[in-house]
Design a protein around this motif. Sequence first.
Motif, short mmCIF file in Angstrom:
data_model
loop_
_atom_site.label_atom_id
_atom_site.label_comp_id
_atom_site.label_asym_id
_atom_site.label_seq_id
_atom_site.Cartn_x
_atom_site.Cartn_y
_atom_site.Cartn_z
N ALA A 52 -11.64 17.93 13.71
CA ALA A 52 -10.43 18.57 13.18
C ALA A 52 -10.06 17.94 11.85
O ALA A 52 -10.32 16.76 11.62
N PRO A 53 -9.48 18.68 10.95
CA PRO A 53 -9.15 18.12 9.64
C PRO A 53 -8.18 16.95 9.76
O PRO A 53 -7.33 16.92 10.65
N VAL A 54 -8.35 15.99 8.88
CA VAL A 54 -7.48 14.82 8.85
C VAL A 54 -6.40 15.07 7.81
O VAL A 54 -6.68 15.23 6.63
N VAL A 55 -5.15 15.12 8.28
CA VAL A 55 -4.04 15.43 7.37
C VAL A 55 -2.98 14.35 7.52
O VAL A 55 -2.22 14.38 8.49
N PRO A 56 -2.90 13.39 6.60
CA PRO A 56 -1.84 12.38 6.71
C PRO A 56 -0.46 13.04 6.71
O PRO A 56 -0.27 14.14 6.19
N LEU A 111 0.84 -1.19 0.00
CA LEU A 111 0.00 0.00 0.00
C LEU A 111 0.88 1.24 0.00
O LEU A 111 1.80 1.37 0.78
N ALA A 112 0.55 2.18 -0.84
CA ALA A 112 1.34 3.41 -0.92
C ALA A 112 0.74 4.47 -0.01
O ALA A 112 -0.46 4.48 0.25
N ALA A 113 1.59 5.36 0.45
CA ALA A 113 1.10 6.45 1.28
C ALA A 113 0.31 7.43 0.42
O ALA A 113 0.58 7.60 -0.75
N THR A 114 -0.68 8.05 1.04
CA THR A 114 -1.42 9.08 0.32
C THR A 114 -1.45 10.33 1.18
O THR A 114 -1.40 10.26 2.39
N ASP A 115 -1.54 11.49 0.55
CA ASP A 115 -1.58 12.70 1.35
C ASP A 115 -2.99 13.22 1.54
O ASP A 115 -3.19 14.28 2.11
N LYS A 116 -3.99 12.49 1.09
CA LYS A 116 -5.36 12.98 1.20
C LYS A 116 -6.15 12.12 2.17
O LYS A 116 -6.04 10.90 2.17
N ALA A 117 -6.98 12.77 2.95
CA ALA A 117 -7.90 12.01 3.79
C ALA A 117 -8.91 11.32 2.91
O ALA A 117 -9.37 11.86 1.90
N SER A 118 -9.26 10.09 3.27
CA SER A 118 -10.20 9.34 2.44
C SER A 118 -11.64 9.68 2.76
O SER A 118 -12.55 9.35 2.01
N GLY A 119 -11.85 10.33 3.93
CA GLY A 119 -13.21 10.62 4.34
C GLY A 119 -13.86 9.50 5.10
O GLY A 119 -14.95 9.66 5.65
N VAL A 120 -13.21 8.35 5.15
CA VAL A 120 -13.79 7.22 5.88
C VAL A 120 -13.36 7.29 7.34
O VAL A 120 -12.19 7.48 7.64
N GLY A 149 2.61 1.20 23.40
CA GLY A 149 1.20 1.54 23.15
C GLY A 149 0.85 1.41 21.69
O GLY A 149 0.02 0.59 21.30
N ILE A 150 1.44 2.26 20.87
CA ILE A 150 1.18 2.19 19.42
C ILE A 150 2.53 2.19 18.72
O ILE A 150 3.33 3.12 18.90
N MET A 151 2.78 1.14 17.94
CA MET A 151 4.04 1.05 17.21
C MET A 151 3.73 1.16 15.73
O MET A 151 2.92 0.40 15.20
N VAL A 152 4.40 2.08 15.06
CA VAL A 152 4.05 2.41 13.68
C VAL A 152 5.18 2.02 12.75
O VAL A 152 6.32 2.43 12.94
N GLY A 153 4.85 1.24 11.73
CA GLY A 153 5.83 0.91 10.71
C GLY A 153 5.42 1.35 9.32
O GLY A 153 6.08 1.01 8.35
N GLY A 154 4.35 2.11 9.24
CA GLY A 154 3.90 2.58 7.92
C GLY A 154 4.16 4.05 7.76
O GLY A 154 4.12 4.81 8.73
N ASN A 155 4.41 4.48 6.55
CA ASN A 155 4.67 5.90 6.30
C ASN A 155 3.42 6.74 6.48
O ASN A 155 2.30 6.27 6.25
N GLY A 156 3.63 7.98 6.85
CA GLY A 156 2.54 8.93 6.82
C GLY A 156 1.49 8.77 7.90
O GLY A 156 0.42 9.36 7.83
N VAL A 157 1.81 8.00 8.96
CA VAL A 157 0.79 7.73 9.98
C VAL A 157 0.77 8.87 11.00
O VAL A 157 1.82 9.35 11.44
N VAL A 158 -0.44 9.26 11.39
CA VAL A 158 -0.62 10.34 12.35
C VAL A 158 -1.31 9.78 13.59
O VAL A 158 -2.28 9.02 13.48
N ILE A 159 -0.83 10.14 14.76
CA ILE A 159 -1.52 9.78 16.01
C ILE A 159 -1.82 11.07 16.75
O ILE A 159 -0.92 11.90 16.95
N GLU A 160 -3.05 11.28 17.17
CA GLU A 160 -3.41 12.55 17.80
C GLU A 160 -4.35 12.34 18.98
O GLU A 160 -5.18 11.44 18.98
N ASN A 161 -4.19 13.23 19.97
CA ASN A 161 -5.26 13.44 20.95
C ASN A 161 -5.57 12.22 21.81
O ASN A 161 -6.72 11.85 21.96
#
Lengths: 103, 114, 548
Positions: free
Chosen positions: C515-519, C144-153, C216-228
């Motif tokens: 809040a806006p979703v911004v990868p 899966l490739a990273a995308t810079d757009k929120a999917s809305g889902v 807690g959360i371990m991330v190995g994919g590009n472009g992942v955001v964790i917030e709040n």
Amino acid sequence: MNVTLPSYLQMILGLYGYLLPLLLYVVWSTLALWDLGRREGIAGGAVWGWAFLIFLVPFLGALAYLFFGGATLNSRTRLVAVGGGAAIYALVLLVGSSIGGIS
Amino acid sequence: MPSLFSVSSPATAFQWWFVVYLYVLPFMLYASWAALSILDLNEQSTKGGSRLLWGAAVLLLPIVGGAAYLLAAARTLRPSSRYAIVFAGLIVWLIPLAVGIWLAGGPLGPKALS
Amino acid sequence: MFKSSGTRDVPIAWGVCAVLGAIGLSGCGKQEPKLTGTVLVSMADNSYSPSIVRVPVGGSMVFINTGRNDHNAIAVDKSWSTEKTFGNIKMRPEDMSEVVFSKQGVYPFYCSFHATPDGKVGMVGVAVVGDVQYTPPSGARGVLAATDKASGVTRRVPQDYPTIQNGVDAADPGDLVLIDKGEYTEAVFVTTPSVTLRGVDRNAVILDGKFELGTGIMVGGNGVVIENMTARNYTLNGFFWTGVKGFRGSYLTAYNNGDYGIYAFGSSDGLFEHSYASGSPDSGFYVGQCAPCKVVLNDVVSAYSGLGYSGTNSSGDMYVVNSRFEHNRTGISTTTFDIELNPPGRDTTLMGNLVSDSGLDNEAAGFYATETLAGNGIALVGTHNNRVERNTVLRSRNNGILIVPILDRHYWPSTGHVVRNNVVLGSGRADLAAGGLGTRGNCFAGNSYRTSLPWGLQTLNGCEGLRLPIASDLSTTMTFFGSIAQIRLGLFKLNDYRTRPVPPPQPNIPGGIDAPVVPAVNVFAAAKPDLDAIKAPSETRVDPAVKP
């Protein structure tokens, strides 16, 4: 982004640059105090006066005693100790500034 | 090209006091009195254990060891000169040290001169 | 830590070779690949070296931990591991463990502390046993490739998916995984790129490791955001990104985790902002092994940790700005170690930070490695060309701003730093200190301070004007090495990280769940701080501030 690590010569010269002034201060003052302490035929008050001067004025107090205070130490020894020390420091500064990167 | 005669910012009075009276002068007293004592010990005619003991004391007890030897046991230096050498040094060191500490309310106290 | 042994190739055991050669199973005498009976595999922080290991059938691998942290090696198919006796799944630094391979095959393996269990992300390797074909998968992780757009889902946890991991596994790139209030005892792995994980309330969405789970959360994919959200009580890390390009952590709280609070390793193009870490024995915030990093820490708070912020071998476009580091053993440190790749560290910018109360006998957590540096406000240890400007460093037990070399497997001097316009006051030893052989090229200008060792650092090592070669003092290095010796003798006391103070509630993300979703794609380009606009913190009182 490239970093040049200092060479051994640069590190040693940097060390001497820091240590030498301190060392020379102590050595010249000690030499002056040694001579002062062993002298016969000098008034008590003069001894105290010179001692204060040597402690109060770093470098210059000791040099003043060694060269103008009637020191009994062999004059060649005095010249070598003072001149030699100063010459070594000058050499460190010279080589250091020519190869650069020591400060 | 940096000029040898321009200084970017002068050291303050407190910084000068701090380095001289808490760093350089104590080191100088330790080193010079130890050296004078060692030279004197070297010239003493009586060899033996007390020389070794004094040598250790002078080197291992900074300032105090050297001062003690010079006042009590030095032979080749003139007595009056010995007092001058030790007490002139102590006066030149301790009085400005005490004054500075008092003025600043402690060596690094809130009123340290800036 | 300062005496780790390196990897050596064990000389071929001729006996084994001869026997195996006789039955045609070893590569003795062949050129490539060279199969030896026993292979030494070094576990550094955080990678195996070599990572693709070939052994003959019946041969063995000897894993040796040359890093500073615990590691292990576990087969992805669970057929073997370095756990020799039950309960000893941790290999401490300098531990060794031998694994014998009796069956031919390809066995991917991973470190359970620093990799995902599928063996794809993080500290992973492959054991190729016997004469089998093996070609490493080409290219970076993931189809899966990273995308810079929120999917809305939006995928809601627990409404749509009972656990956070379920939600993450179902997510496609660009999705938002929205986590409702509650306490989640999970260790989540994220390998899908560009996913955003967000809690509805930072202080009420809590991932709790109960001192049993690792991260807690371990991330190995590009472009992942964790917030709040909040992560606490993990034995390793709160939030951890490893080996990714593009990451962001915003409005996160991580407290009382056993290693790092918020941590990026071998990753670039990232941002940690508006986040709070406390009670970590190692670092609250840690960015390690990247060059160039292109990482920004902006407006974060780190407290009661061994190191408030630590960057080891992190170099190039590394910014820590507008942040507070209070009541840590050491406030900020940039260091160089041989056990991570790409030494030495360089080109870090520290600006506009408030560092206070470092190393005082306080409530901070710590562990043996951080104790060697304890008491310093900002420590530049064996690194180069950092910019330290407009920071305020108050009440450090030892030195305010310290430049010092480090002796790991190599001797790394600390050079070329620019220290300008800082306010450094109330340090126990010296406000500005430079120690060591080879410490040079550092310049000091415009700082407000009271004491420096050696004297006159600002006068004689200015950024313009006079520079005399009185750049460093041996006593500073001696006391640093002395503290290392003291630590090796075990003469230190540590606070238990599990009982560190709990942080007060922290501000939520503006806009909350809407809040806006911004990868996290091209993060650095937008996050790079405007350095001229950064102001020094306003607090300058040396007297101890009122406790919050």
